[in-house]
Design a protein around this motif. Structure first.
Motif, short mmCIF file in Angstrom:
data_model
loop_
_atom_site.label_atom_id
_atom_site.label_comp_id
_atom_site.label_asym_id
_atom_site.label_seq_id
_atom_site.Cartn_x
_atom_site.Cartn_y
_atom_site.Cartn_z
N GLU A 1 -4.34 8.97 7.31
CA GLU A 1 -4.82 8.24 8.79
C GLU A 1 -3.35 8.16 9.33
O GLU A 1 -2.78 7.56 8.83
CB GLU A 1 -5.77 7.08 8.48
CG GLU A 1 -5.97 6.57 9.54
CD GLU A 1 -6.96 7.63 10.64
OE1 GLU A 1 -6.53 7.49 11.49
OE2 GLU A 1 -7.87 8.07 10.30
N ARG B 1 -7.68 7.88 2.90
CA ARG B 1 -6.84 6.83 3.95
C ARG B 1 -4.99 6.40 4.20
O ARG B 1 -4.35 6.46 4.74
CB ARG B 1 -7.01 5.47 3.10
CG ARG B 1 -5.97 4.21 3.23
CD ARG B 1 -4.37 3.99 3.09
NE ARG B 1 -4.28 4.09 1.48
CZ ARG B 1 -4.28 3.22 0.58
NH1 ARG B 1 -4.93 2.27 1.24
NH2 ARG B 1 -4.29 3.16 -0.59
N THR B 2 -5.01 7.13 2.96
CA THR B 2 -3.28 8.08 3.16
C THR B 2 -3.06 9.20 4.25
O THR B 2 -2.38 8.45 4.95
CB THR B 2 -3.12 9.15 2.00
OG1 THR B 2 -3.56 8.14 1.11
CG2 THR B 2 -1.35 9.49 1.74
N ALA C 1 -9.34 3.38 8.65
CA ALA C 1 -7.70 3.35 7.49
C ALA C 1 -8.41 2.53 7.13
O ALA C 1 -8.84 2.76 5.34
CB ALA C 1 -6.69 3.41 8.12
N GLU C 2 -9.20 1.23 7.28
CA GLU C 2 -9.15 -0.17 6.89
C GLU C 2 -10.44 -0.06 5.81
O GLU C 2 -10.40 -0.28 4.51
CB GLU C 2 -9.60 -0.93 7.60
CG GLU C 2 -9.23 -2.77 6.55
CD GLU C 2 -8.14 -2.90 6.12
OE1 GLU C 2 -8.71 -4.04 5.10
OE2 GLU C 2 -7.07 -2.47 5.98
N ARG D 1 0.93 -1.31 0.15
CA ARG D 1 -0.22 0.10 -0.10
C ARG D 1 0.53 1.14 0.21
O ARG D 1 0.50 2.27 -0.66
CB ARG D 1 -1.29 0.40 0.77
CG ARG D 1 -1.81 -0.87 0.95
CD ARG D 1 -3.06 -1.65 2.78
NE ARG D 1 -3.74 -1.18 1.81
CZ ARG D 1 -5.23 -2.05 3.30
NH1 ARG D 1 -5.32 -1.75 3.62
NH2 ARG D 1 -6.10 -3.02 2.06
N ALA E 1 -11.91 9.19 -0.76
CA ALA E 1 -11.11 7.94 0.46
C ALA E 1 -9.42 7.57 -0.02
O ALA E 1 -8.48 6.94 1.34
CB ALA E 1 -12.01 6.53 -0.12
N TRP F 1 -12.09 2.83 4.56
CA TRP F 1 -11.23 3.98 3.17
C TRP F 1 -10.74 3.46 2.69
O TRP F 1 -11.07 3.30 1.14
CB TRP F 1 -10.29 4.97 4.45
CG TRP F 1 -11.58 5.85 4.88
CD1 TRP F 1 -11.34 6.66 6.30
CD2 TRP F 1 -12.49 6.98 4.26
NE1 TRP F 1 -11.86 7.03 6.11
CE2 TRP F 1 -12.90 7.86 5.54
CE3 TRP F 1 -13.02 7.19 2.93
CZ2 TRP F 1 -14.29 8.27 5.02
CZ3 TRP F 1 -14.51 7.28 3.02
CH2 TRP F 1 -14.98 8.58 4.61
N SER F 2 -9.51 2.24 3.16
CA SER F 2 -9.30 1.44 2.04
C SER F 2 -10.41 0.22 1.07
O SER F 2 -9.59 0.50 -0.25
CB SER F 2 -7.64 0.79 2.80
OG SER F 2 -6.98 1.00 3.29
#
Length: 358
Positions: free
Chosen positions: A108, A105-106, A116-117, A44, A101, A119-120
């Motif tokens: 977080e 996510r980035t 975070a998960e 990621r 998202a 949004w991923s």
């Protein structure tokens, strides 16, 4: 040269640019969905660093394409907007949601948190859904069934853009985006001196490329009855047929280059494959924008309007292209850029001196 035809050529180049750049962004989100295992965090991180600096800029080609289409071919744009309202709306929502998202996510603070998960998952799911519906919409156009017998746009929900042919091409679009992203990420990992990650995405690129080829063959087999005008244009005119054959050969060349670990050349060749693939569609469908009734000639706007747009495009590109080149020269081109060091180019390691692995 006819102004409408010239404008269409420019718009088609914008479509290719969006497929090559934006398609890779979608594909990166698809691979984010498959980032599993103990080392998924590093996969990621690679995806974040690969698309983070440029993903917003890539959507400029989609905006350019939409504005150009409703300016040069307003009646065609109206028909497409009505007939494909649902799939295009879903694709638009997907673009908006995946962008939001990705940012959440980035940035977080706790990358392992539940939010975070979540949004991923939104990022990766919308990255898969969006190219599917864009591909299905393209198949609906090629099918020649968007216009009803009286010439108006059909609104029969799902009959055209959710047919077996549309589903096949939608899945092919997803696989093609995944292939693009995997090839790009292979070179990206290699540039960070991460051979393990490069091998992971090399394998994924080969698998995704094979799936794309199989789905392309299935779509081709369905074309004679699902998109007869497209099929006839391809087999009865020399140039479209030649382009299709070249596209196949380029696909094989990409696989060979990946197998031999020539990642930089593979990235160039996969771009050519996408360009020839979309080019073969356009040439096979010519002179129709929406087969079998809407042509370049009968849907074009007033020549003075098209001329004004072309002048605006020339002025805009004089500003846009150098700006994009500067952006990519800072973040993506392989030669040194002031302020960048070898240390700044490395992916974060789990422990000092240890690479991320896979």
């Amino acid at each position: 040269m006819n102004l409408a035809f010239l404008a269409l050529c420019i718009l088609w180049l914008a479509l290719i640019a969006y497929a090559v750049l934006g398609g890779a962004d979608f594909g990166a989100g698809i691979w984010d969905l498959f980032a599993v295992g103990a080392r998924r965090r590093y996969q990621r991180q690679l995806i974040n660093q690969a698309i983070g600096p440029v993903w917003e800029a890539n959507h400029v080609w989609l905006i350019f394409l939409i504005v150009g289409l409703f300016t040069v071919f307003p009646s065609a744009f109206a028909s497409l907007s009505i007939a494909l309202f649902i799939p295009l709306t879903i694709a638009l929502l997907g673009i908006v949601l995946r962008g939001a998202a990705f940012i959440f996510r980035t940035y977080e603070l706790d990358a392992s948190s539940r939010s975070a998960e979540v949004w991923s998952r939104i990022f990766s799911t919308t990255s898969l859904i969006t190219p599917f519906f864009l591909g299905a919409s393209a198949a609906a156009v090629a099918s020649g069934q968007l216009a009803a017998s009286n010439g108006t746009a059909t609104t029969d929900l799902g009959a055209v853009w959710f047919s077996p042919f549309a589903i096949t091409i939608g899945l092919m679009a997803v696989a093609l985006c995944a292939t693009l992203a995997a090839v790009y990420l292979t070179e990206e990992a290699n540039s960070y001196n991460e051979p393990d990650l490069a091998n992971v995405y090399r394998t994924r690129a080969l698998i995704a490329g094979a799936i794309t080829a199989v789905l392309g063959a299935l779509g081709l087999l369905q074309s004679p009855f699902a998109a007869p005008q497209l099929w006839n244009g391809m087999v009865t005119r020399v140039l479209p047929l030649v382009v299709v054959i070249i596209t196949m050969l380029i696909g094989l060349t990409t696989a060979v280059l990946l197998y031999r670990r020539r990642y930089g050349l593979a990235r160039v060749v996969i771009i050519l494959e996408v360009a020839f693939l979309l080019g073969s569609w356009g040439l096979s469908q010519y002179p129709y924008l929406i087969p079998p009734r809407v042509t370049i000639a009968n849907s074009a706007n007033d020549p003075s309007m098209i001329l004004a747009l072309l002048i605006s495009i020339a002025i805009g590109m004089a500003i846009l292209l150098p700006s994009l080149y500067y952006l990519f020269s800072i973040f993506k081109l392989p030669y040194p850029v002031p302020g960048k060091t070898a240390e700044s180019e490395a992916l974060p390691s789990e422990t000092s001196g240890q690479g991320p692995g896979v």
